[in-house]
Design a protein around this motif. Sequence first.
Motif, mmCIF file in Angstrom:
data_model
loop_
_atom_site.group_PDB
_atom_site.id
_atom_site.type_symbol
_atom_site.label_atom_id
_atom_site.label_comp_id
_atom_site.label_asym_id
_atom_site.label_seq_id
_atom_site.Cartn_x
_atom_site.Cartn_y
_atom_site.Cartn_z
ATOM 1 N N LEU A 203 -8.113 -10.827 65.788
ATOM 2 C CA LEU A 203 -8.610 -11.818 66.747
ATOM 3 C C LEU A 203 -7.664 -13.001 66.906
ATOM 4 O O LEU A 203 -7.670 -13.661 67.942
ATOM 5 C CB LEU A 203 -9.986 -12.344 66.308
ATOM 6 C CG LEU A 203 -11.130 -11.338 66.225
ATOM 7 C CD1 LEU A 203 -12.395 -12.008 65.710
ATOM 8 C CD2 LEU A 203 -11.381 -10.690 67.585
ATOM 9 N N MET A 438 -21.076 -4.259 69.348
ATOM 10 C CA MET A 438 -21.012 -5.729 69.323
ATOM 11 C C MET A 438 -19.631 -6.193 68.857
ATOM 12 O O MET A 438 -19.051 -7.108 69.425
ATOM 13 C CB MET A 438 -22.103 -6.255 68.393
ATOM 14 C CG MET A 438 -22.264 -7.762 68.427
ATOM 15 S SD MET A 438 -23.898 -8.197 67.758
ATOM 16 C CE MET A 438 -23.740 -9.982 67.647
ATOM 17 N N MET A 439 -19.100 -5.550 67.823
ATOM 18 C CA MET A 439 -17.769 -5.935 67.339
ATOM 19 C C MET A 439 -16.710 -5.691 68.417
ATOM 20 O O MET A 439 -15.833 -6.518 68.640
ATOM 21 C CB MET A 439 -17.422 -5.156 66.071
ATOM 22 C CG MET A 439 -18.230 -5.588 64.855
ATOM 23 S SD MET A 439 -17.680 -4.738 63.346
ATOM 24 C CE MET A 439 -19.038 -5.149 62.239
ATOM 25 N N SER A 441 -17.163 -5.635 71.627
ATOM 26 C CA SER A 441 -17.292 -6.568 72.750
ATOM 27 C C SER A 441 -16.716 -7.929 72.369
ATOM 28 O O SER A 441 -16.128 -8.616 73.206
ATOM 29 C CB SER A 441 -18.745 -6.655 73.231
ATOM 30 O OG SER A 441 -19.546 -7.282 72.269
ATOM 31 N N ILE A 442 -16.828 -8.313 71.101
ATOM 32 C CA ILE A 442 -16.209 -9.570 70.644
ATOM 33 C C ILE A 442 -14.689 -9.441 70.705
ATOM 34 O O ILE A 442 -13.988 -10.322 71.207
ATOM 35 C CB ILE A 442 -16.682 -9.900 69.209
ATOM 36 C CG1 ILE A 442 -18.167 -10.263 69.218
ATOM 37 C CG2 ILE A 442 -15.846 -11.031 68.612
ATOM 38 C CD1 ILE A 442 -18.796 -10.345 67.839
ATOM 39 N N LYS A 443 -14.186 -8.323 70.197
ATOM 40 C CA LYS A 443 -12.736 -8.080 70.225
ATOM 41 C C LYS A 443 -12.211 -8.135 71.667
ATOM 42 O O LYS A 443 -11.224 -8.816 71.965
ATOM 43 C CB LYS A 443 -12.443 -6.718 69.586
ATOM 44 C CG LYS A 443 -11.059 -6.146 69.844
ATOM 45 C CD LYS A 443 -9.967 -6.846 69.058
ATOM 46 C CE LYS A 443 -8.618 -6.155 69.276
ATOM 47 N NZ LYS A 443 -7.520 -6.917 68.660
ATOM 48 N N ALA A 445 -13.489 -9.525 74.252
ATOM 49 C CA ALA A 445 -13.634 -10.842 74.880
ATOM 50 C C ALA A 445 -12.533 -11.794 74.424
ATOM 51 O O ALA A 445 -12.008 -12.580 75.211
ATOM 52 C CB ALA A 445 -15.012 -11.421 74.536
ATOM 53 N N ILE A 446 -12.178 -11.721 73.158
ATOM 54 C CA ILE A 446 -11.219 -12.681 72.616
ATOM 55 C C ILE A 446 -9.789 -12.192 72.796
ATOM 56 O O ILE A 446 -8.861 -12.981 72.975
ATOM 57 C CB ILE A 446 -11.551 -12.961 71.131
ATOM 58 C CG1 ILE A 446 -12.909 -13.677 71.058
ATOM 59 C CG2 ILE A 446 -10.458 -13.794 70.446
ATOM 60 C CD1 ILE A 446 -13.459 -13.831 69.682
ATOM 61 N N TYR B 190 -16.223 -7.474 61.468
ATOM 62 C CA TYR B 190 -16.553 -8.869 61.745
ATOM 63 C C TYR B 190 -17.889 -9.231 61.103
ATOM 64 O O TYR B 190 -18.806 -8.409 61.051
ATOM 65 C CB TYR B 190 -16.627 -9.113 63.258
ATOM 66 C CG TYR B 190 -15.365 -8.751 63.997
ATOM 67 C CD1 TYR B 190 -14.113 -8.898 63.418
ATOM 68 C CD2 TYR B 190 -15.414 -8.260 65.299
ATOM 69 C CE1 TYR B 190 -12.957 -8.562 64.096
ATOM 70 C CE2 TYR B 190 -14.253 -7.921 65.989
ATOM 71 C CZ TYR B 190 -13.029 -8.063 65.381
ATOM 72 O OH TYR B 190 -11.891 -7.734 66.058
ATOM 73 N N ALA B 445 -19.783 -11.909 76.324
ATOM 74 C CA ALA B 445 -19.585 -10.512 75.946
ATOM 75 C C ALA B 445 -20.882 -9.889 75.433
ATOM 76 O O ALA B 445 -21.187 -8.741 75.725
ATOM 77 C CB ALA B 445 -18.497 -10.408 74.876
#
Lengths: 487, 487
Positions: A203, A438-439, A441-443, A445-446, B190, B445
């Motif tokens: 990230l 979820m992980m 989508s975070i990855k 997004a960032i 995460y 996200a």
Amino acid sequence: MLESVIRELLIKVVGGKWFKDDPESLVSYSYDATPLYQAMPDGVIFPESTQQVSDIVKICSKHRIPVITRGAGSNLCGGTIPLQGGLVVVMTRMNKLLEIDSDNLTATFQTGLNTKQFHLAVERTGLFYPPDPSSMIICTMGGNIALGAGGLRGLKYGTTKDYVLGLEAVLPDGSILRTGGKLVKDAAGYDLTRLLVGSGGTLAILTEATVKLIPKPSYRKAMVAVYDDLHAAARTVSNIIAHHIFPCTLEFMDQPTLQVVEDFAKIGLPVHAKAMLAIEQDGNADDVERDLKQLEEICLASGAVQLNIAKTPEEGAKVMEARRSALAALSRLRPTTILEDATVPRSKIADMVLEVQRIAQKYDVQICTFGHAGDGNLHPTAMTDARDPEEIHRVEQAFAEIFEVAIAMGGTITGEHGVGIVKAPYLEWKVGEAGIKMMKSIKDAIDPHQIMNPGKLFAETRKRIIYQDRTEAVGRTTTQDEEIQTP
Amino acid sequence: MLESVIRELLIKVVGGKWFKDDPESLVSYSYDATPLYQAMPDGVIFPESTQQVSDIVKICSKHRIPVITRGAGSNLCGGTIPLQGGLVVVMTRMNKLLEIDSDNLTATFQTGLNTKQFHLAVERTGLFYPPDPSSMIICTMGGNIALGAGGLRGLKYGTTKDYVLGLEAVLPDGSILRTGGKLVKDAAGYDLTRLLVGSGGTLAILTEATVKLIPKPSYRKAMVAVYDDLHAAARTVSNIIAHHIFPCTLEFMDQPTLQVVEDFAKIGLPVHAKAMLAIEQDGNADDVERDLKQLEEICLASGAVQLNIAKTPEEGAKVMEARRSALAALSRLRPTTILEDATVPRSKIADMVLEVQRIAQKYDVQICTFGHAGDGNLHPTAMTDARDPEEIHRVEQAFAEIFEVAIAMGGTITGEHGVGIVKAPYLEWKVGEAGIKMMKSIKDAIDPHQIMNPGKLFAETRKRIIYQDRTEAVGRTTTQDEEIQTP
């Protein structure tokens, strides 16, 4: 190889001395401490400031070049293998200890700082930083933070995760983020500090950190309990927790580990015992002596056949040093050593040790077990040979079953080593479809362009060295791509 | 009002008894414990299982209906105000304590469980759950987790954040996520657990949680130190930390707070003192007595004019209960009470107390200060009148300056209450542009349709009640939209 225009831009940031893409340098940064994995980067760069890191990331972001951040490369999850090539950013020049604040009990440093050096500097001020991964002589604080490193003192003191109060990080667009601070309490929005801790370079690049310190315990004492029954050793662990005693260290070694460590360290370990617990308590002298007395009673009542109380702190330290050398010692046995990190609720430790033995027999592989028994965090370690694909296949099957059993017991696939490449195929077993989604989508997004340490956590393909021992393989590697089957 | 087809769908999930949209119900859930804010929901629903929550969220997701999760509504950041209407999901039926696991020292419960009830149940088994927000008689564990609640024991034991090991949560698409477990160590990807803790209902509905327990301290003792100089009280706090003593509680009250709390609680507090520290230590008896002795010496050396040691645990408990009642006591003074949560590095506590006094004078507003001095977490509390817009404006200016000063000292805008609506305009002051951008990208996200508690954390517009005391305002509210100026 990077295009020459990009090379020039990078050299402009750090100077010609600190960018390398000669074959020797590329090979040197093509692997880390993880067996079986290797891939060549396109360049290696050594920044000396956060601003340089930001400039480097901006160049890589614009040109979609993978960025692999690395400290000492001592991780065991393939976390710093440049799977898709790209630029390895080596943080070891950014190794300044910026401040020890004894009013607020915090320390602030650049992330390339060596863990052991940091420990020594902190302890000189009468303070204490508990997390102590076995690799601390070589590893960096940034690596510890990126992978959520643990250590021998986790039972009483927790892991790296529990100590990071604030971070400075360079995000995939090159912007500089500052989170947290010298604050023991902070409820201002999502916990970005904790999201970055353990994110394994996927990230952001961590450039600075502020961690919590505690007063240095004034007294410590160690003991060793010897067992001729493995189950009795594991039962002792449960009984210690049931008595609400939290030693700072509560380590387990089985017989094969004892034998090998003794050959290596020569400190008189009971090599014929079935298992040994190395126990240490710290604090003020009265409390430690009281706990030790109770620990002795519990060990004997649980079936220990012999107890050795360290006569001096140095004698105790020697036992712990020997335990820390377990991986090094075991890796002398056969060409390839694969150490795993399955973790179970601490009440399941006895069951888990037995399961590891059963699974090793089932697949006819040699697995020693040692680890942080008090945390439920075992390191089953296979001695094998990467040149024998059939045996490696059995080892992989055995570890897959070990992870499966750990998860069935309410455990996890990694307690303190991180996911990286090695555990990526198993991550969904632990976190489920919703967790992976979820992980991801975070990855996304960032890091929308997927430049930060690509192929980790969610790897779809991997490069592997097989048929070769790593020491032989360096420089003349046979790699092969293969699909990871996400179960 | 919800469309009748949606009403029917929701009623099908929970039954007619547990969905409400009569005017009284809507008004009842239009506000929480935060002054100045109110907005009407379109419906209120009371699920009894995770599956029901999932079904509800799927309906809301499909029809883009805002979902506002709520426990007891005791938060002080406007965290459960249905700013954009929608469905208030009240979790209080999901209040089962599922398990206390004394082998692993964990507890698992549904999030609607009352905090005080949970404490009592845990303590009956000889274990201990330290986080103790002042609202614990009414608040829920889910609310504590959603906002990262603290309490009086944070100095020694940390806050809710430090105890959550695993969560079950319903995501904005209705899928059910399970994170963590009965594990003290977990490095599998995460840290979703910690991302959800403190996310204030903006990412998911928390349905179940597993928390860490510790052994119940066998002994506790409290004392009170009285000061005729505010600075001496603050200096005492720094000196206690400098001596590496961590009392479980180290609370500060200034003179106005003392006066009001004594009027309320009638336990003989020194109402004419400039400040008081309420200090408690727990642990084994020897350690506690040794710490108390040292604490006495430090208080006297730092300028305390009087020390009262509690003769019994009950006497100590009374002092702490009185401190917990500070908000209730202060809110009797004037129609509107606004309690804030600025937090500074603990070494800055003396400076911060003085700054709050200076700022109160500057804006000519009445601000009492009390709080968790050992954590650097103060609760400057304004006694004001929502019907006087000019005075409210001055209060807001004063708090803005208090936040500014806290951040300049390396502090934060909220230590334990969360951001919600109230602190949204100030969040960027703390986390910077990069921090806001990163938090927003995570929010977008995970909740792409912005159905989870919209208008919190990143609020662009807000509804406010002004010109009216809340008790009068309920049911006949004058609201007005206004732009929040993000500084």
